[in-house]
Design an enzyme around this catalytic site. Structure first.
Site, PDB file in Angstrom:
ATOM      1  N   HIS A 166     -53.916 -35.768 -18.131  1.00  0.00           N
ATOM      2  CA  HIS A 166     -54.186 -35.357 -16.768  1.00  0.00           C
ATOM      3  C   HIS A 166     -55.497 -35.452 -16.581  1.00  0.00           C
ATOM      4  O   HIS A 166     -56.384 -35.907 -17.370  1.00  0.00           O
ATOM      5  CB  HIS A 166     -53.654 -33.662 -16.568  1.00  0.00           C
ATOM      6  CG  HIS A 166     -54.693 -32.789 -17.539  1.00  0.00           C
ATOM      7  ND1 HIS A 166     -54.298 -32.719 -18.808  1.00  0.00           N
ATOM      8  CD2 HIS A 166     -55.434 -32.088 -17.399  1.00  0.00           C
ATOM      9  CE1 HIS A 166     -55.091 -31.886 -19.324  1.00  0.00           C
ATOM     10  NE2 HIS A 166     -55.959 -31.456 -18.381  1.00  0.00           N
ATOM     11  N   HIS A 205     -58.721 -33.841 -13.942  1.00  0.00           N
ATOM     12  CA  HIS A 205     -59.350 -32.454 -13.350  1.00  0.00           C
ATOM     13  C   HIS A 205     -60.449 -33.182 -12.574  1.00  0.00           C
ATOM     14  O   HIS A 205     -61.476 -33.940 -12.830  1.00  0.00           O
ATOM     15  CB  HIS A 205     -59.906 -31.761 -14.319  1.00  0.00           C
ATOM     16  CG  HIS A 205     -59.069 -30.708 -15.206  1.00  0.00           C
ATOM     17  ND1 HIS A 205     -58.675 -29.483 -14.493  1.00  0.00           N
ATOM     18  CD2 HIS A 205     -58.566 -30.721 -16.311  1.00  0.00           C
ATOM     19  CE1 HIS A 205     -58.040 -29.014 -15.186  1.00  0.00           C
ATOM     20  NE2 HIS A 205     -57.759 -29.530 -16.434  1.00  0.00           N
ATOM     21  N   TYR A 250     -65.450 -25.143 -16.417  1.00  0.00           N
ATOM     22  CA  TYR A 250     -64.104 -25.113 -17.015  1.00  0.00           C
ATOM     23  C   TYR A 250     -63.795 -26.601 -17.179  1.00  0.00           C
ATOM     24  O   TYR A 250     -63.230 -26.915 -18.185  1.00  0.00           O
ATOM     25  CB  TYR A 250     -63.275 -24.680 -15.983  1.00  0.00           C
ATOM     26  CG  TYR A 250     -61.765 -24.892 -16.497  1.00  0.00           C
ATOM     27  CD1 TYR A 250     -61.384 -24.231 -17.368  1.00  0.00           C
ATOM     28  CD2 TYR A 250     -60.793 -25.613 -15.624  1.00  0.00           C
ATOM     29  CE1 TYR A 250     -59.885 -24.405 -17.850  1.00  0.00           C
ATOM     30  CE2 TYR A 250     -59.659 -25.859 -16.180  1.00  0.00           C
ATOM     31  CZ  TYR A 250     -59.224 -25.236 -17.117  1.00  0.00           C
ATOM     32  OH  TYR A 250     -57.774 -25.412 -17.253  1.00  0.00           O
ATOM     33  N   GLN A 266     -63.397 -29.284 -20.986  1.00  0.00           N
ATOM     34  CA  GLN A 266     -62.029 -29.571 -20.965  1.00  0.00           C
ATOM     35  C   GLN A 266     -61.844 -30.256 -22.378  1.00  0.00           C
ATOM     36  O   GLN A 266     -60.938 -30.026 -23.333  1.00  0.00           O
ATOM     37  CB  GLN A 266     -61.251 -30.301 -20.080  1.00  0.00           C
ATOM     38  CG  GLN A 266     -60.915 -29.588 -18.867  1.00  0.00           C
ATOM     39  CD  GLN A 266     -60.055 -28.585 -19.203  1.00  0.00           C
ATOM     40  OE1 GLN A 266     -58.788 -28.943 -19.671  1.00  0.00           O
ATOM     41  NE2 GLN A 266     -60.294 -27.253 -19.042  1.00  0.00           N
TER      42      GLN A 266
END
Length: 142
Positions: free
Chosen positions: A70, A72, A135, A139
């Protein structure tokens, strides 16, 4: 007359013709079937390609991390940039570019689609901006 706006730090604002804005979105989207195909040098290639797209489309990527399955991003964009349109452009262009640059990924996906059609978008306030940046940047450590 008192100022009717309670504006954040003036440096965090962007000025357009007749308007002022500060819009940040935390955006996450996944590969199809959550397949872990964004590994090795592919993640660096995607980062570079997304940065070039940001320059072309005039938005800012404040933070970004590419995980094996994924993406971000913390994006700062103008009010005229509609989020669904932005994501269609980002996902469509990166998929086409990735299949041309790294054709080996197509063999790891059924049906030849790189991205899941879904995505997550969360608005970011001035209070949570640093939390989101931390955040996203952490990751790879998790």
């Amino acid at each position: 007359m008192d100022n009717i706006f309670d504006l954040p730090n003036k440096n965090d604002l962007t000025y357009g013709r007749g308007y002022i804005y500060s819009l940040q979105y935390h955006i996450v989207w996944c590969t199809k079937y959550r397949r872990k195909v964004l590994t090795g040098g592919i993640s660096d290639d995607i980062k570079a390609y997304l940065q070039s797209m940001a320059e072309d489309y005039k938005f800012t990527i404040t933070a970004m991390e590419i995980m094996p399955d994924h993406v971000h991003m913390l994006v700062d964009c103008s009010p005229q940039f509609e989020i669904p349109r932005m994501l269609k452009i980002l996902k469509g262009n990166t998929a086409r570019w990735m299949f041309l640059s790294h054709p080996e990924i197509k063999t790891k996906l059924w049906g030849g689609h790189l991205w899941n059609p879904s995505y997550c978008v969360v608005t970011v306030s001035d209070r949570s901006r640093e939390q989101i940046i931390n955040y996203i940047n952490s990751q790879k450590e998790r």
